[in-house]
Design a protein around this motif. Structure first.
Motif, PDB file in Angstrom:
ATOM      1  N   LYS A 211       0.835  -1.202   0.000  1.00 15.68           N
ATOM      2  CA  LYS A 211       0.000   0.000   0.000  1.00 15.68           C
ATOM      3  C   LYS A 211       0.868   1.249   0.000  1.00 15.68           C
ATOM      4  N   SER A 212       0.473   2.200  -0.840  1.00 15.49           N
ATOM      5  CA  SER A 212       1.170   3.471  -0.918  1.00 15.49           C
ATOM      6  C   SER A 212       0.139   4.593  -0.815  1.00 15.49           C
ATOM      7  N   TYR A 213       0.632   5.787  -0.615  1.00 18.20           N
ATOM      8  CA  TYR A 213      -0.277   6.928  -0.469  1.00 18.20           C
ATOM      9  C   TYR A 213       0.069   8.003  -1.492  1.00 18.20           C
ATOM     10  N   GLU A 214      -0.963   8.480  -2.172  1.00 21.11           N
ATOM     11  CA  GLU A 214      -0.781   9.536  -3.164  1.00 21.11           C
ATOM     12  C   GLU A 214      -1.624  10.748  -2.783  1.00 21.11           C
ATOM     13  N   TYR A 215      -1.078  11.920  -3.047  1.00 23.90           N
ATOM     14  CA  TYR A 215      -1.753  13.168  -2.680  1.00 23.90           C
ATOM     15  C   TYR A 215      -2.762  13.549  -3.756  1.00 23.90           C
ATOM     16  N   ASN A 216      -3.999  13.741  -3.329  1.00 26.33           N
ATOM     17  CA  ASN A 216      -5.075  14.124  -4.244  1.00 26.33           C
ATOM     18  C   ASN A 216      -5.192  15.647  -4.266  1.00 26.33           C
ATOM     19  N   ASP A 218      -7.283  17.444  -5.839  1.00 22.52           N
ATOM     20  CA  ASP A 218      -8.660  17.953  -5.910  1.00 22.52           C
ATOM     21  C   ASP A 218      -9.256  18.187  -4.528  1.00 22.52           C
ATOM     22  N   ASN A 219      -9.067  17.227  -3.638  1.00 24.95           N
ATOM     23  CA  ASN A 219      -9.675  17.376  -2.309  1.00 24.95           C
ATOM     24  C   ASN A 219      -8.635  17.503  -1.189  1.00 24.95           C
ATOM     25  N   PHE A 220      -7.358  17.622  -1.582  1.00 23.35           N
ATOM     26  CA  PHE A 220      -6.263  17.820  -0.620  1.00 23.35           C
ATOM     27  C   PHE A 220      -6.192  16.703   0.429  1.00 23.35           C
ATOM     28  N   GLU A 221      -6.504  15.496   0.003  1.00 22.20           N
ATOM     29  CA  GLU A 221      -6.426  14.350   0.898  1.00 22.20           C
ATOM     30  C   GLU A 221      -5.506  13.283   0.307  1.00 22.20           C
ATOM     31  N   LYS A 222      -5.085  12.372   1.183  1.00 22.35           N
ATOM     32  CA  LYS A 222      -4.230  11.275   0.728  1.00 22.35           C
ATOM     33  C   LYS A 222      -5.101  10.088   0.334  1.00 22.35           C
ATOM     34  N   ASP A 223      -4.804   9.530  -0.821  1.00 29.63           N
ATOM     35  CA  ASP A 223      -5.523   8.344  -1.288  1.00 29.63           C
ATOM     36  C   ASP A 223      -4.636   7.113  -1.128  1.00 29.63           C
ATOM     37  N   THR A 224      -5.227   6.035  -0.647  1.00 31.89           N
ATOM     38  CA  THR A 224      -4.493   4.778  -0.512  1.00 31.89           C
ATOM     39  C   THR A 224      -4.506   4.044  -1.843  1.00 31.89           C
ATOM     40  N   VAL A 225      -3.320   3.694  -2.319  1.00 30.57           N
ATOM     41  CA  VAL A 225      -3.190   3.026  -3.614  1.00 30.57           C
ATOM     42  C   VAL A 225      -2.440   1.706  -3.419  1.00 30.57           C
ATOM     43  N   THR A 226      -2.956   0.649  -4.015  1.00 27.55           N
ATOM     44  CA  THR A 226      -2.284  -0.653  -3.960  1.00 27.55           C
ATOM     45  C   THR A 226      -1.365  -0.796  -5.166  1.00 27.55           C
ATOM     46  N   LYS A 227      -0.096  -1.056  -4.897  1.00 28.74           N
ATOM     47  CA  LYS A 227       0.888  -1.199  -5.965  1.00 28.74           C
ATOM     48  C   LYS A 227       1.584  -2.555  -5.866  1.00 28.74           C
ATOM     49  N   THR A 228       2.333  -2.879  -6.888  1.00 26.88           N
ATOM     50  CA  THR A 228       3.103  -4.127  -6.887  1.00 26.88           C
ATOM     51  C   THR A 228       4.584  -3.825  -7.116  1.00 26.88           C
ATOM     52  N   LYS A 229       5.409  -4.679  -6.586  1.00 25.53           N
ATOM     53  CA  LYS A 229       6.852  -4.561  -6.800  1.00 25.53           C
ATOM     54  C   LYS A 229       7.480  -5.943  -6.692  1.00 25.53           C
ATOM     55  N   LYS A 230       8.698  -6.063  -7.199  1.00 22.61           N
ATOM     56  CA  LYS A 230       9.409  -7.335  -7.142  1.00 22.61           C
ATOM     57  C   LYS A 230      10.371  -7.347  -5.961  1.00 22.61           C
TER      58      LYS A 230
END
Length: 400
Positions: A211-216, A218-230
């Motif tokens: 899980k990573s966090y990206e800054y939105n 539009d609403n100035f909030e952090k969105d939780t994003v699921t990513k993959t890595k090796k």
């Protein structure tokens, strides 16, 4: 113009002179203790030194007393009376440049008490059944050890008392008594007998989610994003001898209840929090198996594992209390590029790995009062001179 406090400078110079004088005095004392006796006799009169010299060795290094070396080199304020080398006598290291190998041999003389303890601890050999689960075509390296766990638990308090007893006599005494009270050496030695074999088969990559966090914006909030890595994980198999599995069975049942252990078909999966690596284990044929490859564990418990061991590796494993092997050439090209970096670094790493011969390390039981070990590296057949080969390896490593 900067002002100089001459008083401070003079004081600093006096301190330096005192320090230098102390260092010179200490150095003379150390060297005197190392290479001469009180009557300034020749080192050639020392029988232990003469015995340690081997004309076939290119280099021989000899220390008259390992215990005294620690006292001489380490400040008393650091040791505070503790002597971890108490009972260790003379030691030597020898370098051999042979036709087919570069070899380093070492030996350490022990006091009668230490030799007796080492002899008891090292009386066990590696479980011969381990060989049924070794495939040398697959492995890149291994490390095996064999000790008597009962003897170790009995001797351990005595060894601790020798090291720390002179300073922490009361504390060590209470700790060793508590240690003996809480542990049943006989029972523990049946659960974990004291020998094991770790096999390294290489490195693999596994894709994991996180899980990573990206800054939105539009609403100035952090969105939780699921990513993959090796992730790079080791491919390994560990074997440990056991005789009494009742406690282990209880631990497994408790792990299943707490959902830390998952029961598979005749084996188990151990969950490791925040780890990309899955570990599988089983108890089979008087051996506890831990491994990273579920298929391999399944083959073992179903008696379908195909073993292959040469006589050389059999001898290394069965005749020594400690044995290790590493084939750098087998690892070449198998390290994920992400772990190394640029193409230049990858090329250099693989070149160095391909240039190295097979490496062996071993140590056996105490003979008399001497504990010995050896490390060797095979020289490729195309190399005619061990010294040139050694320098070529160093040159390859130092190249940018």
């Amino acid at each position: 113009m900067e002002e100089i406090d001459t008083a401070v400078v003079n004081a600093s110079n006096r301190v330096k002179k005192i320090k230098n004088k102390a260092v010179v005095s200490w150095t003379k004392k150390m060297l005197s203790g190392y290479f001469t006796t009180n009557n300034r006799s020749s080192i050639l009169d020392n029988k232990d030194f003469v015995k340690s010299v081997d004309e076939k060795a290119e280099i021989t290094a000899w220390i008259p007393s390992t215990e005294q070396s620690l006292i001489d080199f380490m400040p008393a304020s650091v040791l505070k009376g503790i002597n971890v080398f108490r009972g260790y006598g003379s030691a030597n290291v020898k370098l051999y440049l042979e036709k087919d190998a570069i070899r380093i041999g070492s030996s350490l003389t022990l006091s009668d008490e230490m030799a007796s303890a080492f002899t008891k601890i090292n009386k066990r050999k590696v479980n011969r059944k381990f060989l049924n689960y070794v495939n040398e075509d697959k492995l890149i390296g291994y490390m095996a050890y064999a000790m008597d766990s009962k003897a170790y638990l009995e001797e351990y308090p005595k060894l601790m008392n020798k090291m720390y007893g002179s300073v922490y006599k009361d504390e060590v005494g209470m700790a060793t008594d508590l240690f003996a009270l809480l542990l049943d050496e006989e029972a523990v030695s049946k659960v974990i007998k004291g020998d094991g074999l770790f096999i390294f088969n290489g490195l693999t990559q596994k894709e994991v989610t996180y899980k990573s966090y990206e800054y939105n914006e539009d609403n100035f909030e952090k969105d939780t994003v699921t990513k993959t890595k090796k992730e790079t994980i080791p491919d390994f198999l560990l074997m440990v001898s056991t005789e009494d599995t009742r406690l282990l069975s209880k631990l497994i049942a408790y792990g299943v209840k707490k959902k830390v252990v998952t029961a598979m078909q005749n084996y188990y999966e151990l969950s490791i929090p925040k780890s990309p690596m899955a570990v599988y284990f089983a108890i089979h044929n008087g051996i506890i198996f831990f491994g990273s490859d579920a298929k391999e564990i399944e083959q073992i418990v179903s008696n379908k594992y195909q073993a292959k061991v040469s006589s050389k590796h059999k001898n290394e494993l069965l005749k020594n209390n400690f044995a290790a092997y590493f084939s750098a050439r087998k690892l070449a090209g198998k390290i994920p590029s992400e772990e190394i970096g640029s193409p230049e670094k990858i090329e250099k790493t693989n070149k160095v790995l391909n240039s190295l011969g097979d490496i062996y390390i071993k140590s056996g039981p105490v003979k008399g009062n001497v504990f010995s070990g050896e490390m060797s590296m095979d020289i490729p057949a195309k190399e005619q001179n061990a010294l040139k080969y050694l320098f070529s390896i160093i040159e390859d490593v130092e190249k940018k």
